[in-house]
Design a protein around this motif. Structure first.
Motif, PDB file in Angstrom:
ATOM      1  N   ALA A   4     -54.021  26.326  -4.753  1.00  0.00           N
ATOM      2  CA  ALA A   4     -53.203  27.457  -4.319  1.00  0.00           C
ATOM      3  C   ALA A   4     -51.740  27.046  -4.223  1.00  0.00           C
ATOM      4  O   ALA A   4     -51.431  25.983  -3.678  1.00  0.00           O
ATOM      5  N   PRO A   5     -50.838  27.849  -4.783  1.00  0.00           N
ATOM      6  CA  PRO A   5     -49.421  27.512  -4.661  1.00  0.00           C
ATOM      7  C   PRO A   5     -48.979  27.652  -3.211  1.00  0.00           C
ATOM      8  O   PRO A   5     -49.543  28.444  -2.466  1.00  0.00           O
ATOM      9  N   ALA A   6     -48.007  26.870  -2.829  1.00  0.00           N
ATOM     10  CA  ALA A   6     -47.499  26.966  -1.472  1.00  0.00           C
ATOM     11  C   ALA A   6     -46.876  28.341  -1.272  1.00  0.00           C
ATOM     12  O   ALA A   6     -46.154  28.821  -2.146  1.00  0.00           O
ATOM     13  N   PRO A   7     -47.180  29.002  -0.167  1.00  0.00           N
ATOM     14  CA  PRO A   7     -46.554  30.304   0.070  1.00  0.00           C
ATOM     15  C   PRO A   7     -45.046  30.146   0.240  1.00  0.00           C
ATOM     16  O   PRO A   7     -44.584  29.080   0.646  1.00  0.00           O
ATOM     17  N   ALA A   8     -44.315  31.227  -0.060  1.00  0.00           N
ATOM     18  CA  ALA A   8     -42.858  31.174   0.024  1.00  0.00           C
ATOM     19  C   ALA A   8     -42.419  30.925   1.463  1.00  0.00           C
ATOM     20  O   ALA A   8     -41.401  30.315   1.710  1.00  0.00           O
ATOM     21  N   VAL A   9     -43.210  31.434   2.401  1.00  0.00           N
ATOM     22  CA  VAL A   9     -42.891  31.235   3.806  1.00  0.00           C
ATOM     23  C   VAL A   9     -44.180  31.020   4.563  1.00  0.00           C
ATOM     24  O   VAL A   9     -45.244  31.355   4.087  1.00  0.00           O
ATOM     25  N   THR A  10     -44.061  30.493   5.748  1.00  0.00           N
ATOM     26  CA  THR A  10     -45.258  30.283   6.541  1.00  0.00           C
ATOM     27  C   THR A  10     -45.365  31.326   7.651  1.00  0.00           C
ATOM     28  O   THR A  10     -46.283  31.289   8.447  1.00  0.00           O
ATOM     29  N   ALA A  11     -44.438  32.253   7.685  1.00  0.00           N
ATOM     30  CA  ALA A  11     -44.450  33.258   8.758  1.00  0.00           C
ATOM     31  C   ALA A  11     -45.772  34.015   8.753  1.00  0.00           C
ATOM     32  O   ALA A  11     -46.434  34.115   7.728  1.00  0.00           O
ATOM     33  N   ASP A  12     -46.148  34.545   9.901  1.00  0.00           N
ATOM     34  CA  ASP A  12     -47.380  35.322   9.974  1.00  0.00           C
ATOM     35  C   ASP A  12     -47.184  36.637   9.234  1.00  0.00           C
ATOM     36  O   ASP A  12     -46.108  36.916   8.712  1.00  0.00           O
ATOM     37  N   ARG A  13     -48.247  37.447   9.198  1.00  0.00           N
ATOM     38  CA  ARG A  13     -48.139  38.638   8.357  1.00  0.00           C
ATOM     39  C   ARG A  13     -47.606  39.844   9.112  1.00  0.00           C
ATOM     40  O   ARG A  13     -47.870  40.975   8.742  1.00  0.00           O
ATOM     41  N   HIS A  14     -46.863  39.601  10.152  1.00  0.00           N
ATOM     42  CA  HIS A  14     -46.292  40.724  10.901  1.00  0.00           C
ATOM     43  C   HIS A  14     -44.774  40.711  10.848  1.00  0.00           C
ATOM     44  O   HIS A  14     -44.117  41.354  11.660  1.00  0.00           O
ATOM     45  N   THR A  15     -44.233  39.948   9.912  1.00  0.00           N
ATOM     46  CA  THR A  15     -42.786  39.832   9.800  1.00  0.00           C
ATOM     47  C   THR A  15     -42.145  41.209   9.682  1.00  0.00           C
ATOM     48  O   THR A  15     -42.436  41.944   8.743  1.00  0.00           O
TER      49      THR A  15
END
Ligand SMILES: [Zn+2]
Length: 253
Positions: A17-28
């Motif tokens: 899996a490619p690294a996500p662009a950010v690690t923020a949760d999905r409520h940004t």
């Protein structure tokens, strides 16, 4: 045996899996800027503040770029909220209401040069009318990566219309835009930002995934997908003021 196989496959998937662009949760929360005209206000304009001159707009976009912001569509923000699809580190949505010809002449050129998408909240009744966008122009915007949202047929205050008109303004605008342009139209934009429980229910029943208001703030799924806040940008927004606004969307300024 099967369990081991599943674990092995899962491990491979994780590794691949490619690294996500950010690690923020999905409520940004995502700031959604709202533009109307992108041109100089004519002398007899009813609401001159709703005109952002093209050169100021270009400077605002340059400021967003320098500050590291990346414009995304509302659909992309929604997929992040729904399933954690990655977002850039500093996402922003650039939305344009009504469908004015100057949005094509000026704003779209500036965004095209940067490869940035806009969101066009198109009032169906304005299409191909004087001062409005043509069908060909909307198609070009879509090819540029813009997202198409519905902004009713007639731009009526939907809290004041009967059930039949409500249905045709909401469902009718979605169907007509999808038929005309062959793209999904997943978001509704309330005319004048006006809505109530019945209007929201009609928008949901028409199959829209969400809707935008003119209430001030960053769009956040915590407020409900059918009442996504936005930030109105006027001709009084210097690039610095625009940056202050996207950084602290709820603050009064
Ligand atoms: Zn409007």
């Amino acid at each position: 045996m099967i369990r081991a196989l599943v674990a092995a496959v899962a491990a491979t998937l994780v590794a691949a899996a490619p690294a996500p662009a950010v690690t923020a949760d999905r409520h940004t929360p995502v700031p959604v800027l709202l533009y109307h005209h992108v041109s100089t206000a004519p002398r007899d304009a009813d609401s001159p503040a709703l005109y952002v001159p093209a050169r100021l707009f270009a400077r605002q976009m340059a400021a967003l770029d320098r500050a590291g912001y990346t414009p995304v569509t509302l659909g992309r923000a929604w997929r992040h909220w729904q399933s954690g699809a990655p977002l850039p580190a500093k996402p922003v949505v650039l939305s344009f209401d009504d469908g004015f010809a100057d949005q094509y002449r000026t704003a779209a050129r500036t965004l095209r040069a940067r490869g940035w998408p806009g969101v066009l909240n198109l009032q169906v009744g304005r299409l191909d009318e004087e001062g409005g966008l043509t069908e060909a122009q909307v198609r070009r915007l879509l090819r540029d990566g813009w997202e198409l949202g519905a902004h009713s047929m007639s731009h009526a205050d939907l809290t004041t219309v009967g059930a039949e008109q409500l249905e045709s303004e909401v469902t009718g605008s979605r169907e007509q835009l999808e038929r005309t342009f062959g793209v999904p139209v997943d978001f509704f934009c309330y005319p004048y930002g006006r809505f109530d429980a019945a209007v929201k229910a009609a928008v949901r029943a028409a199959g829209f995934l969400g809707a935008t208001t003119t209430r001030r703030g960053a769009a956040s799924p915590a407020d409900g997908a059918y009442t996504l806040d936005r930030l109105v940008v006027t001709g009084n927004y210097s690039p610095a003021r625009l940056l202050r606004t996207v950084r602290a969307p709820s603050a009064r300024r």
